[in-house]
Every structure is written in C-alpha cells, then in structure tokens.
Design an enzyme around this catalytic site. Structure first.
Site, PDB file in Angstrom:
ATOM      1  N   ARG A   1      -5.138  -0.334 -14.660  1.00 15.66           N
ATOM      2  CA  ARG A   1      -4.486   0.968 -14.433  1.00 15.66           C
ATOM      3  C   ARG A   1      -2.966   0.824 -14.542  1.00 15.66           C
ATOM      4  NH1 ARG A   1      -6.315   4.312  -9.121  1.00 15.66           N
ATOM      5  NH2 ARG A   1      -4.594   3.243  -8.124  1.00 15.66           N
TER       6      ARG A   1
ATOM      7  N   PRO B   1      -2.020 -10.919  -8.979  1.00 10.50           N
ATOM      8  CA  PRO B   1      -3.253 -10.388  -8.370  1.00 10.50           C
ATOM      9  C   PRO B   1      -3.352 -10.847  -6.917  1.00 10.50           C
ATOM     10  CG  PRO B   1      -3.759 -12.295  -9.736  1.00 10.50           C
ATOM     11  CD  PRO B   1      -2.267 -12.110  -9.815  1.00 10.50           C
ATOM     12  N   ALA B   2      -4.212 -10.201  -6.149  1.00 10.06           N
ATOM     13  CA  ALA B   2      -4.431 -10.621  -4.765  1.00 10.06           C
ATOM     14  C   ALA B   2      -4.952 -12.056  -4.744  1.00 10.06           C
ATOM     15  CB  ALA B   2      -5.438  -9.691  -4.098  1.00 10.06           C
TER      16      ALA B   2
ATOM     17  N   GLY C   1      -1.327  -1.468  -2.794  1.00 15.39           N
ATOM     18  CA  GLY C   1      -1.714  -2.244  -1.622  1.00 15.39           C
ATOM     19  C   GLY C   1      -1.448  -1.436  -0.365  1.00 15.39           C
ATOM     20  N   SER C   2      -1.245  -2.148   0.717  1.00 21.75           N
ATOM     21  CA  SER C   2      -1.107  -1.458   2.008  1.00 21.75           C
ATOM     22  C   SER C   2       0.273  -0.813   2.146  1.00 21.75           C
ATOM     23  CB  SER C   2      -1.327  -2.464   3.134  1.00 21.75           C
ATOM     24  OG  SER C   2      -0.379  -3.509   3.012  1.00 21.75           O
TER      25      SER C   2
ATOM     26  N   GLU D   1       1.367   2.722  -4.859  1.00 21.80           N
ATOM     27  CA  GLU D   1       0.035   3.266  -4.566  1.00 21.80           C
ATOM     28  C   GLU D   1      -0.407   2.613  -3.267  1.00 21.80           C
ATOM     29  OE1 GLU D   1      -1.607   5.570  -6.126  1.00 21.80           O
ATOM     30  OE2 GLU D   1      -0.528   5.722  -8.024  1.00 21.80           O
TER      31      GLU D   1
ATOM     32  N   CYS E   1      -9.152   2.712  -1.130  1.00 18.76           N
ATOM     33  CA  CYS E   1      -8.054   3.514  -0.567  1.00 18.76           C
ATOM     34  C   CYS E   1      -8.463   4.981  -0.514  1.00 18.76           C
ATOM     35  CB  CYS E   1      -6.805   3.344  -1.412  1.00 18.76           C
ATOM     36  SG  CYS E   1      -7.095   3.688  -3.143  1.00 18.76           S
TER      37      CYS E   1
ATOM     38  N   GLU F   1      -6.620   3.479   8.726  1.00 23.16           N
ATOM     39  CA  GLU F   1      -7.531   3.221   7.616  1.00 23.16           C
ATOM     40  C   GLU F   1      -8.577   2.205   8.092  1.00 23.16           C
ATOM     41  OE1 GLU F   1      -5.474   1.438   4.301  1.00 23.16           O
ATOM     42  OE2 GLU F   1      -6.746   2.472   2.861  1.00 23.16           O
TER      43      GLU F   1
ATOM     44  N   SER G   1     -11.495   9.396  -8.603  1.00 25.32           N
ATOM     45  CA  SER G   1     -10.871   8.497  -9.579  1.00 25.32           C
ATOM     46  C   SER G   1     -11.308   8.840 -10.992  1.00 25.32           C
ATOM     47  CB  SER G   1     -11.264   7.052  -9.273  1.00 25.32           C
ATOM     48  OG  SER G   1     -10.965   6.758  -7.937  1.00 25.32           O
TER      49      SER G   1
HETATM   50  P1  NAP Z   1      -1.941  -5.875   0.793  1.00 29.74           P
HETATM   51  O1  NAP Z   1      -2.137  -6.842   1.882  1.00 29.74           O
HETATM   52  O2  NAP Z   1      -0.818  -4.917   0.891  1.00 29.74           O
HETATM   53  O3  NAP Z   1      -1.840  -6.741  -0.549  1.00 29.74           O
HETATM   54  C1  NAP Z   1      -1.693  -6.156  -1.799  1.00 29.74           C
HETATM   55  C2  NAP Z   1      -1.006  -7.124  -2.736  1.00 29.74           C
HETATM   56  O4  NAP Z   1       0.312  -7.365  -2.276  1.00 29.74           O
HETATM   57  C3  NAP Z   1      -1.691  -8.480  -2.838  1.00 29.74           C
HETATM   58  O5  NAP Z   1      -1.577  -8.958  -4.156  1.00 29.74           O
HETATM   59  C4  NAP Z   1      -0.858  -9.322  -1.886  1.00 29.74           C
HETATM   60  O6  NAP Z   1      -0.880 -10.693  -2.193  1.00 29.74           O
HETATM   61  C5  NAP Z   1       0.516  -8.753  -2.155  1.00 29.74           C
HETATM   62  N1  NAP Z   1       1.490  -9.014  -1.084  1.00 29.74           N
HETATM   63  C6  NAP Z   1       1.252  -9.144   0.242  1.00 29.74           C
HETATM   64  N2  NAP Z   1       2.414  -9.385   0.889  1.00 29.74           N
HETATM   65  C7  NAP Z   1       3.394  -9.414  -0.038  1.00 29.74           C
HETATM   66  C8  NAP Z   1       4.796  -9.633   0.013  1.00 29.74           C
HETATM   67  N3  NAP Z   1       5.441  -9.861   1.149  1.00 29.74           N
HETATM   68  N4  NAP Z   1       5.501  -9.612  -1.142  1.00 29.74           N
HETATM   69  C9  NAP Z   1       4.864  -9.371  -2.309  1.00 29.74           C
HETATM   70  N5  NAP Z   1       3.531  -9.162  -2.426  1.00 29.74           N
HETATM   71  C10 NAP Z   1       2.800  -9.168  -1.295  1.00 29.74           C
HETATM   72  O7  NAP Z   1      -3.240  -4.978   0.560  1.00 29.74           O
HETATM   73  P2  NAP Z   1      -4.749  -5.445   0.411  1.00 29.74           P
HETATM   74  O8  NAP Z   1      -5.249  -5.810   1.746  1.00 29.74           O
HETATM   75  O9  NAP Z   1      -4.894  -6.423  -0.704  1.00 29.74           O
HETATM   76  O10 NAP Z   1      -5.410  -4.076  -0.090  1.00 29.74           O
HETATM   77  C11 NAP Z   1      -5.813  -3.092   0.757  1.00 29.74           C
HETATM   78  C12 NAP Z   1      -4.789  -1.963   0.809  1.00 29.74           C
HETATM   79  O11 NAP Z   1      -4.516  -1.481  -0.492  1.00 29.74           O
HETATM   80  C13 NAP Z   1      -5.327  -0.763   1.562  1.00 29.74           C
HETATM   81  O12 NAP Z   1      -4.325  -0.252   2.414  1.00 29.74           O
HETATM   82  C14 NAP Z   1      -5.653   0.233   0.471  1.00 29.74           C
HETATM   83  O13 NAP Z   1      -5.630   1.582   0.883  1.00 29.74           O
HETATM   84  C15 NAP Z   1      -4.596  -0.062  -0.522  1.00 29.74           C
HETATM   85  N6  NAP Z   1      -4.987   0.416  -1.853  1.00 29.74           N
HETATM   86  C16 NAP Z   1      -4.342   1.489  -2.377  1.00 29.74           C
HETATM   87  C17 NAP Z   1      -4.726   1.984  -3.610  1.00 29.74           C
HETATM   88  C18 NAP Z   1      -4.029   3.171  -4.208  1.00 29.74           C
HETATM   89  O14 NAP Z   1      -4.198   3.393  -5.398  1.00 29.74           O
HETATM   90  N7  NAP Z   1      -3.271   3.942  -3.455  1.00 29.74           N
HETATM   91  C19 NAP Z   1      -5.751   1.357  -4.319  1.00 29.74           C
HETATM   92  C20 NAP Z   1      -6.388   0.265  -3.759  1.00 29.74           C
HETATM   93  C21 NAP Z   1      -5.988  -0.213  -2.520  1.00 29.74           C
HETATM   94  P3  NAP Z   1      -1.830 -11.702  -1.345  1.00 29.74           P
HETATM   95  O15 NAP Z   1      -3.205 -11.356  -1.695  1.00 29.74           O
HETATM   96  O16 NAP Z   1      -1.440 -13.031  -1.852  1.00 29.74           O
HETATM   97  O17 NAP Z   1      -1.507 -11.482   0.096  1.00 29.74           O
END
Ligand code: NAP
Length: 465
Positions: free
Chosen positions: A141, A157-158, A210-211, A232, A266, A366, A426
């Site tokens: 996307r 990527p995660a 992400g979050s 997002e 999300c 959430e 979506s």
């Molecule tokens: P996350 O903890 O925020 O992580 C997302 C990404 O950010 C991962 O690749 C993570 O890497 C990276 N990251 C974490 N800390 C960082 C930092 N300090 N600097 C740079 N990158 C960093 O979220 P998640 O747990 O993977 O995903 C769940 C969240 O995503 C939920 O809140 C969900 O609602 C949201 N989401 C939103 C959408 C949308 O389109 N709005 C779609 C899908 C998910 P690491 O894995 O290495 O920690």
C-alpha cells in the site's frame, strides 16, 4: 554478521533468522536510494506502470508461497492470509493504472500575461515503516504509490514479520525494479535504523503505519528536518446496529469486522453499540457464531490462530478481566485449542462481553484481539456522542434498515471511513485513513499517490517569450 530470529506465533518455534541491519548499513542504503532516485524519477510513467503490473502478476503467481510465509510469521488463518495476498497485490495493479495519470494545471494569472503551470513531482527518497498485522498489504500500500510517483523507498518491516517484506522485495526485483529503488532493512532495533535514515537530509518522506504512540514520536523526529509525513495510526472503531437493522446481516458483518486476523486490525470493530430493541437477538446470534469458531494452528487449517505473541495475549486477557470487574459479563466464548506443539499462552478465546457499562475502560482503547464488548443503547444522540468520544477516528460501521438513516449516522461519525451495512472498508481503490489522532493523509485510491508527490508551480511570463 548479526542475525535475529523470526518465530511462528502459533508454536513459538523459530522459523528463520534474518540479517539484523546496523545503523551504518542503513545510512549506506540512503546513498543507494538517492542514486537510484535520480534514475527512477526519469523512467517514463508507462514503463513504471509496466513494472508495477509485472509485480502484481508476480505476487499472484507466487500467492501460495506468500500465503504460507504470512501464516508462518504472523499466525493468521490461511483464508485471511490468502485474502491479504490478493489485496496486497491489487495495490500494484491499481497504482500501475494511476502511474500514467499525472495530473497538472495550466492557467492564466488574473492580471493577464503570466501563465501558471502546475505539476506534481516525486518527493524523493521515502522511508516506509510497517506493522506486523498485515505484513504484505501494509508494505504494498506504500511501495506501489511511491514507485508509481517516481520515488525510491527504504522499507523497515516489523521485526516480528520481516519475511513477507523480503519476499515482496524479491518479486519487485524480478518484475524489473532497478537496483537501489526498493531496499528493505529488517532490524531488531527499529529506532537505530530509522534514526539513521531520518538523520539524512536526502530522505524527504516518511510513511508510517503503526500505533499512535510510535507515530507521535516519529512526527517529532520528522519535525527536525521538516520531513513530509503520512501517518496511518491506531483505531477504536464503533460498530452500530440500529433498531431496524437486518440482524443476520449485522452479525455477518460483525464476524468479519471483529475476527479477521484474530481482531488484530486497525479497522477492527472495537465497541458494539446495539439498540435495545434488537440487542438480545444480536447478542444471541453473534454469540452462537463466536462459540463455533475453531481455534488452532493456522498452518493446519484452523479458522482462528493465535495473537501475535504471548505478551499481547496476556494484555488482552487483562482487558477482559478488567471489563468483568467493571460489571461486564462473559456471555459467549469459543473454546481454546488443545493439543501439543502449540504456544497455548498466545491464544485468546474469542469472547462476547455483554452488559458492558458505557464508561468501561475496555471501550476507551484499541483491544487488538478477538473480544467483542456490546453496549446497549436507546438514545441515539447519546450513543453517537459516546461513539465519537475517542482520541482516534479511523473506521466505523453502521447497520441500519433505512439507508437514509444509516447515511445520517455515517455523516455524524468522526471517522475517516464508515462501513455502511458492510463489515469491511479496505479497498485499494478507496482512500484509507483516519481523522483526529488516527493519522494524517490517505493511502489507496487516487489520494495515495499524492502522498508521494509535491506540487511545483512555474510562473511563466508569456509576454516576454
Ligand atoms: P508499532 O509498535 O507502532 O510498530 C509499527 C512499526 O514501527 C514496526 O515496524 C516497528 O518496528 C516500528 N517502530 C517501533 N518503534 C519505533 C521507533 N521508535 N522508531 C521507528 N520505528 C519504530 O505497531 P504494531 O504493534 O506493529 O502494529 C499495531 C498498530 O498498528 C495498531 O495500533 C494498529 O491500529 C496500527 N495499524 C494501523 C493501520 C492503519 O492503516 N491506520 C494499519 C495497520 C495497523 P519493530 O517491529 O521493530 O518494533
């Protein structure tokens, strides 16, 4: 060379190890991305479109392998993973079709003589950061519109799900994407890699999914170099069922909106507001469906897998306990899986919570898991006030028998997306994104490519030519 492990959430077994990128390697990737950008931006849009179309075909040809990688590293069901591959591939086709439609404007300045020529050009090297819950779709996307616009990309990527991104990068290479145009940096330390990228003036774009918490920190980091950002972030979707709704259809929609990906989306329905006239019928029918859900190892065909890991499962169980302590009742629950070889701590029983007080804590965050709290309402204005009482506004759902009523509710909802008599929003052809603290910008549709362009205007003195 350091590596880190990737685990299967269903079994906790190590399925692979991947190279752990250092900050120095990340910094060097920017050199390659900038060099590739000078070339890629000049590639004819039609050629870029053909490469994206080849990537679309490449993903579909490789769909089973991609599905299995997603199942293994994410833990979602085979059906969910197959649907994700098809959805993810569609972004390549959609943006192949958008790549050749570069819009612009031409106009005469009001004073006459001077002409305004307005074009859009690629913003430059783009950093893309994706979460683990849709490891293929969240990557494509972003990659597809970025490439269509003429940008080059650096993807992080995660750490839980790097294998899907690496497989997609290979497919892009086979489709003809030039070297340096798409680079992936898997890392066990996100901030190390991302900080190295964002410290470089040549990086002009951050697109993050992400979050909300991590999004806030990255926005602050981007402020230092005024980097263009698309965000997002998290959701907390209300799912509204009115008194005249088709309850059977609403239950069908609720199953998709709540249990796709074990509730880890999300867009997942987070709070169900059901009118008192249909509440009993809805809870009974929804509950029956929940009790029938088969949990187990998705690789062996289970309909519902684990959540991403045991820590996440423990947090979700705490939310259930907290809701019960505040007066909610576990009305229906599916059975947990049995047998050896599974990481039982990572499974959460799909649960319907009834009699949830309208101010219960579980409604304010959430859940990101297979738990459906149901709140009964009678006063629509009060229900809408509660539905909108969230710091994020990503998606929302409304089921109503009268479409005019549904649309009126939809327009009152503070959400970037509203599913009207549908449990899914979506669609690669539609703008995906949120209001309030759910994000900035849109992905998908004709909007998604704009996020990777910037406007340039040439003021031309016509009379002097
Ligand atoms: P996350 O903890 O925020 O992580 C997302 C990404 O950010 C991962 O690749 C993570 O890497 C990276 N990251 C974490 N800390 C960082 C930092 N300090 N600097 C740079 N990158 C960093 O979220 P998640 O747990 O993977 O995903 C769940 C969240 O995503 C939920 O809140 C969900 O609602 C949201 N989401 C939103 C959408 C949308 O389109 N709005 C779609 C899908 C998910 P690491 O894995 O290495 O920690």
């Amino acid at each position: 060379m350091t590596e880190f492990e990737v685990r299967n959430p269903a079994t906790a077994a190590v399925i692979d190890t991947v190279h752990d990128h250092t900050a120095e390697e990340a910094a060097a990737q920017v050199d390659a991305a900038q060099a590739a950008f000078e070339q890629w931006r000049t590639v004819a849009p039609r050629k870029r479109a053909e490469i994206l179309m080849a990537a679309h075909r490449g993903m579909l040809d490789d769909a089973e392998r991609l599905r299995d990688i997603i199942v293994a590293e994410n833990g979602k069901s085979q059906a969910d993973a197959a649907a994700e591959v098809a959805y993810a591939a569609e972004f390549f086709r959609w943006y192949a079709e958008e790549a050749v439609r570069a819009p612009g404007e031409y106009g005469v300045a009001p004073a006459g003589g001077v002409r305004n020529v307005v074009t859009r050009r690629p913003v430059g090297v783009a950093v893309l950061i994706t979460p683990w819950n849709f490891p293929a779709a969240m990557a494509t996307r972003k990659i597809a519109p970025a490439l269509a616009a003429g940008c080059t990309v650096l993807l992080k990527p995660a750490s839980e799900t790097p294998l899907t991104a690496l497989a997609i990068a290979e497919i892009l290479q086979q489709a003809g994407v030039p070297e340096g145009t798409v680079q992936v940096a898997a890392s066990s330390s996100a901030s190390k890699v991302v900080s190295a990228w964002l410290a470089d003036d040549r990086v002009r774009k951050l697109s993050f999914t992400g979050s909300t918490g991590v999004g806030r920190r990255l926005l602050a980091q981007c402020a230092e170099r005024v980097v263009n950002t698309s965000m997002e972030l998290g959701g907390n979707a209300p799912f509204i069922v009115t008194a005249d709704a088709d309850v059977e259809a609403a239950v069908e929609g609720a199953m998709v909106a709540k249990f796709r990906n074990s509730g880890q989306a999300c867009t997942a329905a987070n709070r169900f507001y059901v009118h008192a006239d249909v509440a009993e019928e809805f809870v009974a029918a929804f509950g029956r469906r929940i009790e029938q859900l088969q949990l187990g190892d998705p690789a062996a065909g289970a309909a519902i897998g684990p959540v991403i890991h045991a820590r996440a499962a423990a947090e979700i169980r705490e939310l259930i306990d907290g809701a019960v302590a505040q007066g909610a009742r576990i009305a229906h629950q599916a059975a947990l899986p049995e047998g050896e070889g599974l990481d039982h701590e990572a499974f959460v029983a799909p649960t319907l919570l009834a009699d949830v007080p309208a101010d219960a804590d579980i409604l304010g965050q959430e859940i990101f898991g297979p738990v459906a709290p149901v709140v009964v309402y009678t006063d629509e204005e009060d229900m809408l006030r509660r539905a909108n009482d969230a710091e994020v506004g990503l998606s929302s759902y409304v089921y109503a028998g009268n479409l005019q009523h549904a649309m009126q509710i939809g327009e009152k909802l503070e959400a970037g997306m509203v599913g009207v008599n549908r449990g899914i929003v979506s669609d690669p052809s539609a703008p995906f994104g949120g209001v309030k603290q759910a994000g900035i910008g849109r992905e998908g549709g004709s909007f998604g490519i704009e996020e990777f362009t910037e406007v340039q205007y040439l003021s031309v003195d016509w009379s002097a030519v």
